[in-house]
Design a protein around this motif. Structure first.
Motif, short mmCIF file in Angstrom:
data_model
loop_
_atom_site.label_atom_id
_atom_site.label_comp_id
_atom_site.label_asym_id
_atom_site.label_seq_id
_atom_site.Cartn_x
_atom_site.Cartn_y
_atom_site.Cartn_z
N UNK A 200 0.78 -1.22 0.00
CA UNK A 200 0.00 0.00 0.00
C UNK A 200 0.82 1.28 0.00
N UNK A 201 2.16 1.16 0.12
CA UNK A 201 3.00 2.35 0.17
C UNK A 201 4.00 2.36 -0.98
N UNK A 202 4.58 3.52 -1.23
CA UNK A 202 5.57 3.64 -2.29
C UNK A 202 6.93 3.18 -1.83
N UNK A 203 7.68 2.49 -2.70
CA UNK A 203 9.00 2.00 -2.31
C UNK A 203 10.10 2.94 -2.80
N UNK A 204 11.32 2.53 -2.55
CA UNK A 204 12.53 3.26 -2.99
C UNK A 204 13.10 2.44 -4.13
N UNK A 205 12.93 2.93 -5.34
CA UNK A 205 13.23 2.15 -6.54
C UNK A 205 14.61 2.49 -7.10
N UNK A 206 15.38 1.44 -7.42
CA UNK A 206 16.72 1.60 -7.99
C UNK A 206 16.73 0.96 -9.37
N UNK A 207 17.13 1.73 -10.38
CA UNK A 207 17.11 1.29 -11.77
C UNK A 207 18.53 1.39 -12.33
N UNK A 208 19.13 0.24 -12.62
CA UNK A 208 20.50 0.20 -13.15
C UNK A 208 20.43 -0.34 -14.57
N UNK A 209 20.68 0.52 -15.57
CA UNK A 209 20.53 0.10 -16.96
C UNK A 209 21.57 0.69 -17.88
N UNK A 210 21.61 0.17 -19.10
CA UNK A 210 22.61 0.65 -20.05
C UNK A 210 22.16 1.93 -20.77
N UNK A 211 20.86 2.20 -20.77
CA UNK A 211 20.36 3.43 -21.40
C UNK A 211 20.13 4.52 -20.38
N UNK A 212 19.70 4.14 -19.21
CA UNK A 212 19.51 5.11 -18.13
C UNK A 212 19.57 4.40 -16.79
N UNK A 213 20.04 5.13 -15.80
CA UNK A 213 20.06 4.64 -14.43
C UNK A 213 19.55 5.75 -13.53
N UNK A 214 18.78 5.38 -12.51
CA UNK A 214 18.21 6.39 -11.63
C UNK A 214 17.68 5.75 -10.37
N UNK A 215 17.39 6.59 -9.39
CA UNK A 215 16.63 6.17 -8.22
C UNK A 215 15.36 7.02 -8.19
N UNK A 216 14.28 6.41 -7.73
CA UNK A 216 13.01 7.12 -7.72
C UNK A 216 12.20 6.69 -6.51
N UNK A 217 11.22 7.48 -6.18
CA UNK A 217 10.36 7.14 -5.06
C UNK A 217 9.13 8.03 -5.05
N UNK A 218 8.17 7.63 -4.26
CA UNK A 218 6.90 8.33 -4.23
C UNK A 218 5.80 7.38 -4.67
N UNK A 219 4.74 7.93 -5.22
CA UNK A 219 3.61 7.12 -5.67
C UNK A 219 3.25 7.54 -7.08
N UNK A 220 3.50 6.65 -8.03
CA UNK A 220 3.31 6.96 -9.45
C UNK A 220 1.97 6.42 -9.93
N UNK A 221 1.15 7.32 -10.47
CA UNK A 221 -0.17 6.98 -11.00
C UNK A 221 -0.98 6.10 -10.05
N UNK A 222 -1.25 6.60 -8.84
CA UNK A 222 -2.02 5.81 -7.87
C UNK A 222 -3.47 5.62 -8.31
N UNK A 223 -4.08 4.57 -7.79
CA UNK A 223 -5.51 4.36 -8.05
C UNK A 223 -6.31 5.46 -7.37
N UNK A 224 -7.58 5.56 -7.75
CA UNK A 224 -8.40 6.68 -7.33
C UNK A 224 -8.45 6.87 -5.82
N UNK A 225 -8.62 5.79 -5.06
CA UNK A 225 -8.75 5.96 -3.62
C UNK A 225 -7.48 6.51 -2.99
#
Length: 217
Positions: free
Chosen positions: A92-117
């Motif tokens: 039910x909560x947003x995580x701490x996301x780590x993205x390691x890739x050859x085209x882009x790498x980043x860290x992100x967090x929060x709530x992306x496109x949550x459902x209506x409620x």
């Protein structure tokens, strides 16, 4: 094993994105994957020590599948060009996301496109105490680290139940509440990469706490 090996594997996979190649290099894939899982385990322990509300998440729990979901995205390649993982996972909560890739790498967090409620709960929190949220977003170090909210779809008018003259209307129009910090391969290959991520985690924490408190109401 190190991130240089991980990047090399992803480059080769990207050039040979098919099941036949993966089957021939399955052992190499598992070695790289196991390295990343062990690395995530180390970071997980460190984050648990500095954040009393952190939800322990093993590397195996955190790491995403490298296969693309071809059922819903049939035009995508068989395999991803990155390793993704979400730490501090709690239902039910947003995580701490780590993205390691050859085209882009980043860290992100929060709530992306949550459902209506969940979106309604976030907007209610902003309506009740948007000044606190703005204070987080406008903090100098936060803006230097993330810039601002990730670009995403916004309402052209005010949400139902809110006046177009609401003092926080620009925030209320958002359909996503997430931030991102881009990483370079050079940064990832440095010995202090985990420490850098910990600094980013702590900078993002008040933002994530605000949102997680909102959706838990």
């Amino acid at each position: 094993m190190d991130f240089k090996t991980l990047f090399n594997f992803l480059r080769e996979l990207n050039k040979n994105n098919n099941k036949e190649w993966m089957d021939e290099h399955r052992k190499e894939y598992y070695e790289v994957r196991d390295f990343y899982i062990a690395w995530l385990n180390q970071l997980d322990i460190k984050l648990a020590k500095i954040d009393s509300n952190y939800a322990p998440t093993t590397g195996k729990q955190a790491i995403n599948r490298i296969n693309n979901n071809l059922l819903f995205h049939p035009n995508k390649p068989v395999y991803k060009d990155h390793f993704g993982a979400g730490l501090d996972k709690e239902k039910g909560k947003g995580d701490f996301y780590i993205h390691i890739g050859i085209k882009e790498s980043f860290v992100a967090g929060g709530i992306y496109k949550p459902k209506k409620d969940r979106l309604d709960n976030i907007r209610a929190a902003i309506d009740y105490n948007g000044e606190e949220f703005k204070k987080i977003l406008n903090k100098t170090s936060f803006k230097e680290t993330f810039g601002g909210l990730m670009d995403a779809e916004k309402l052209k008018t005010s949400p139902k139940g809110f006046s177009k003259d609401h003092e926080h209307i620009e925030l209320l129009r958002n359909k996503s509440f997430a931030v991102m910090h881009s990483l370079t391969q050079k940064e990832i290959l440095k010995d202090d990469f985990q420490e850098k991520l910990i600094d980013i985690y702590m900078e993002m924490l008040p933002f994530r706490n605000y949102l997680n408190n909102a959706v838990s109401v």
